[in-house]
Design an enzyme around this catalytic site. Sequence first.
Site, PDB file in Angstrom:
ATOM      1  CG  PHE A 147      21.029   5.015  43.196  1.00  0.00           C
ATOM      2  CD1 PHE A 147      20.064   5.716  42.493  1.00  0.00           C
ATOM      3  CD2 PHE A 147      22.254   4.808  42.588  1.00  0.00           C
ATOM      4  CE1 PHE A 147      20.322   6.210  41.210  1.00  0.00           C
ATOM      5  CE2 PHE A 147      22.518   5.299  41.310  1.00  0.00           C
ATOM      6  CZ  PHE A 147      21.550   6.000  40.620  1.00  0.00           C
ATOM      7  CG  ASP A 232      25.701  -1.760  44.666  1.00  0.00           C
ATOM      8  OD1 ASP A 232      26.877  -1.355  44.595  1.00  0.00           O
ATOM      9  OD2 ASP A 232      24.779  -1.295  43.968  1.00  0.00           O
ATOM     10  CE  LYS A 261      28.994   5.434  42.664  1.00  0.00           C
ATOM     11  NZ  LYS A 261      28.501   6.336  41.633  1.00  0.00           N
TER      12      LYS A 261
HETATM   13  C1  LIG Z   1      25.472   1.707  45.230  1.00  0.00           C
HETATM   14  C2  LIG Z   1      25.514   2.043  43.771  1.00  0.00           C
HETATM   15  N1  LIG Z   1      25.343   1.072  42.866  1.00  0.00           N
HETATM   16  C3  LIG Z   1      25.397   1.316  41.541  1.00  0.00           C
HETATM   17  C4  LIG Z   1      25.591   2.592  41.053  1.00  0.00           C
HETATM   18  C5  LIG Z   1      25.612   2.844  39.578  1.00  0.00           C
HETATM   19  O1  LIG Z   1      26.886   3.136  39.123  1.00  0.00           O
HETATM   20  P1  LIG Z   1      27.096   3.817  37.681  1.00  0.00           P
HETATM   21  O2  LIG Z   1      26.597   5.217  37.770  1.00  0.00           O
HETATM   22  O3  LIG Z   1      28.579   3.719  37.441  1.00  0.00           O
HETATM   23  O4  LIG Z   1      26.313   2.988  36.711  1.00  0.00           O
HETATM   24  C6  LIG Z   1      25.770   3.637  41.976  1.00  0.00           C
HETATM   25  C7  LIG Z   1      25.974   5.031  41.492  1.00  0.00           C
HETATM   26  O5  LIG Z   1      25.815   5.982  42.197  1.00  0.00           O
HETATM   27  C8  LIG Z   1      25.723   3.367  43.348  1.00  0.00           C
HETATM   28  O6  LIG Z   1      25.882   4.331  44.271  1.00  0.00           O
END
Ligand SMILES: Cc1ncc(COP(=O)(O)O)c(C=O)c1O
Length: 406
Positions: A147, A232, A261
């Site tokens: 994700f 990530d 976040k």
């Molecule tokens: C590992 C990871 N990458 C990227 C994102 C995307 O972040 P955003 O919702 O701020 O676009 C998330 C969101 O849950 C995430 O958990």
Amino acid sequence: MTAPARTRGTEELIRAEEPVLAHNYHPLPVVVSRAEGAWVEDVEGRRYLDMLAGYSALNFGHRHPALIEAAHRQLDRLTLTSRAFHNDRLAEFAERLAALIGMDMVLPMNTGAEAVESGIKVARKWAYDVKGVPADRATIVVAADNFHGRTTTIVGFSTDEAARSGFGPFTPGFRTVPYNDLAAMEAAVDETTAAVLIEPIQGEAGVIVPDDGYLTGVRELTRRAGCLFIADEIQSGLGRTGRTLAVEHESVVPDVVLLGKALGGGIVPVSAVVGSREVLGVLHPGEHGSTFGGNPLAAAVGTAVVELLETGEFQRRAAELGVVLREGLAALAGRGVVGFRTRGLWAGVDVDPALGTGREVSERLMREGILAKDTHGSTIRLAPPLTVTGEELREALGTLEKVLTS
Ligand SMILES: Cc1ncc(COP(=O)(O)O)c(C=O)c1O
């Protein structure tokens, strides 16, 4: 005298959303109106312990005083300039964030998905300019069940049908391999590979912690193959797992770290691509940008977040309370819990499907004053603010036990 403003209750507010809000979420039926620390209060005045913390965007709790103060101070001086001009907050934010992560340079963005998109662009540019991959041939290896956000490029390499179905055609250039499978990754990497992009722990998939040695293996493999390792850490990073970054559990240093976040302190969206000069140095003026990325309010809050993390207190709390969380869940094994994975103050809990879906368990927890959320199926994620106390955590685990056994 004017009549007091009519306040709308839970049912009325939820009903009011229905015709005017796109239905891209299915929230629990609670309407939050205020919060402090690990606690939120709904419009009826009921209090709940927040065991989700905005999917880790609230690692420091709601309205942490130092973060609120930094935001207020900045609101009174300067909020937005665009990157057409310099602002007096950005240099310090970039310097301190780069130092915290142990890297050279920072590319400031806003949301997590933007940081991922930016990381992909930087990796492709690096592949063409530095590695010498022929034009438009760069590939990126990703993991199944990932994700990384919701843009069309990102959902294009998701393996979750609900996330991608109906949104094609998708960006080419991605190869998907099973998570936690180094042999499959090795087979997918070739001379066109710009980067391997993975979550060090897969959050949305259910807090999937890879085998010991996986992250080290990815580091060795990418180094051998001459491609970048992009971690990530948008959900796993910034204290959640008991370290500043989850990759630190294996003492691994990726080429690029994606943050988001919690970097915005629960106040504003702040994300960043952090990397070496060799990688982020490939960008030149005009090749990438964002009207809001690096704005002074975001930089001020982000700097205050970095300052909190520099103390090490939150990482320590996550590690110490993580033991309470793990032991509490272990005590529930066979008593409604059929499996769980934890790292620091972060857990994926598989409840016995006979007791209900993750959604149903989350609704029961909500009625008992605990806010948590299913990831999918019968798995719920627990990720309280790192400011939660041991007592509060035990209380939450006690409520989970009650919900699963009564
Ligand atoms: C590992 C990871 N990458 C990227 C994102 C995307 O972040 P955003 O919702 O701020 O676009 C998330 C969101 O849950 C995430 O958990």
